[in-house]
Design a protein around this motif. Structure first.
Motif, PDB file in Angstrom:
ATOM      1  N   TYR A   3     -47.003  -9.427  -6.670  1.00  0.00           N
ATOM      2  CA  TYR A   3     -47.017  -8.305  -5.732  1.00  0.00           C
ATOM      3  C   TYR A   3     -46.259  -8.690  -4.474  1.00  0.00           C
ATOM      4  O   TYR A   3     -46.227  -9.846  -4.083  1.00  0.00           O
ATOM      5  CB  TYR A   3     -48.451  -7.944  -5.341  1.00  0.00           C
ATOM      6  N   ARG A   4     -45.688  -7.697  -3.841  1.00  0.00           N
ATOM      7  CA  ARG A   4     -45.133  -7.885  -2.503  1.00  0.00           C
ATOM      8  C   ARG A   4     -45.882  -6.953  -1.578  1.00  0.00           C
ATOM      9  O   ARG A   4     -46.135  -5.785  -1.893  1.00  0.00           O
ATOM     10  CB  ARG A   4     -43.631  -7.648  -2.483  1.00  0.00           C
ATOM     11  N   VAL A   5     -46.290  -7.478  -0.457  1.00  0.00           N
ATOM     12  CA  VAL A   5     -47.036  -6.724   0.546  1.00  0.00           C
ATOM     13  C   VAL A   5     -46.183  -6.695   1.808  1.00  0.00           C
ATOM     14  O   VAL A   5     -45.816  -7.751   2.334  1.00  0.00           O
ATOM     15  CB  VAL A   5     -48.401  -7.388   0.830  1.00  0.00           C
ATOM     16  N   ASN A  20     -45.463 -12.376  -0.421  1.00  0.00           N
ATOM     17  CA  ASN A  20     -45.427 -12.295  -1.879  1.00  0.00           C
ATOM     18  C   ASN A  20     -46.575 -13.108  -2.447  1.00  0.00           C
ATOM     19  O   ASN A  20     -46.882 -14.198  -1.950  1.00  0.00           O
ATOM     20  CB  ASN A  20     -44.095 -12.825  -2.409  1.00  0.00           C
ATOM     21  N   THR A  22     -49.230 -13.727  -6.253  1.00  0.00           N
ATOM     22  CA  THR A  22     -49.628 -13.394  -7.618  1.00  0.00           C
ATOM     23  C   THR A  22     -51.123 -13.090  -7.661  1.00  0.00           C
ATOM     24  O   THR A  22     -51.651 -12.744  -8.712  1.00  0.00           O
ATOM     25  CB  THR A  22     -49.307 -14.551  -8.588  1.00  0.00           C
ATOM     26  N   VAL A  41     -47.563  -1.833  -0.713  1.00  0.00           N
ATOM     27  CA  VAL A  41     -47.652  -2.798  -1.808  1.00  0.00           C
ATOM     28  C   VAL A  41     -46.752  -2.346  -2.953  1.00  0.00           C
ATOM     29  O   VAL A  41     -46.652  -1.161  -3.246  1.00  0.00           O
ATOM     30  CB  VAL A  41     -49.106  -2.911  -2.321  1.00  0.00           C
ATOM     31  N   GLY A  42     -46.121  -3.313  -3.592  1.00  0.00           N
ATOM     32  CA  GLY A  42     -45.303  -3.025  -4.763  1.00  0.00           C
ATOM     33  C   GLY A  42     -45.382  -4.172  -5.747  1.00  0.00           C
ATOM     34  O   GLY A  42     -45.703  -5.303  -5.390  1.00  0.00           O
ATOM     35  N   ALA A  43     -45.094  -3.887  -7.002  1.00  0.00           N
ATOM     36  CA  ALA A  43     -45.101  -4.902  -8.050  1.00  0.00           C
ATOM     37  C   ALA A  43     -43.784  -5.665  -8.047  1.00  0.00           C
ATOM     38  O   ALA A  43     -42.732  -5.123  -7.718  1.00  0.00           O
ATOM     39  CB  ALA A  43     -45.317  -4.264  -9.410  1.00  0.00           C
ATOM     40  N   HIS A  50     -38.000  -5.348  -8.648  1.00  0.00           N
ATOM     41  CA  HIS A  50     -39.178  -4.942  -7.889  1.00  0.00           C
ATOM     42  C   HIS A  50     -39.515  -3.497  -8.229  1.00  0.00           C
ATOM     43  O   HIS A  50     -38.622  -2.668  -8.354  1.00  0.00           O
ATOM     44  CB  HIS A  50     -38.915  -5.021  -6.386  1.00  0.00           C
ATOM     45  N   SER A  54     -45.706   1.393  -2.491  1.00  0.00           N
ATOM     46  CA  SER A  54     -46.683   2.456  -2.261  1.00  0.00           C
ATOM     47  C   SER A  54     -46.370   3.153  -0.938  1.00  0.00           C
ATOM     48  O   SER A  54     -45.588   2.651  -0.121  1.00  0.00           O
ATOM     49  CB  SER A  54     -48.095   1.857  -2.184  1.00  0.00           C
TER      50      SER A  54
END
Length: 66
Positions: A3-5, A20, A22, A41-43, A50, A54
């Protein structure tokens, strides 16, 4: 996969900081007291792929806990 926040003060939305991970949770450090933040947030599939981010979730910090 991970994930990236991204997060930034509401009044500085162009200046996102990125974390970043996991893990299913992450701690955001260096936040200012009494400030509203946008968190997105994104995967992350791999270093070049990527998912979409959100929409902003707005949260506010309290005063220092000192």
């Amino acid at each position: 996969m991970g994930y990236r926040v991204l997060y930034a003060p509401r009044n500085l939305l162009g200046n996102y900081k990125e974390v970043n991970t996991t893990d299913a949770s992450v701690q955001l450090n260096g936040l200012k007291k009494f400030t509203s933040y946008c968190i997105r947030v994104g995967a992350v599939v791999n270093s070049s792929m990527h998912g979409p981010l959100s929409a902003c979730i707005y949260v506010s910090t309290d005063e220092d806990s000192k």
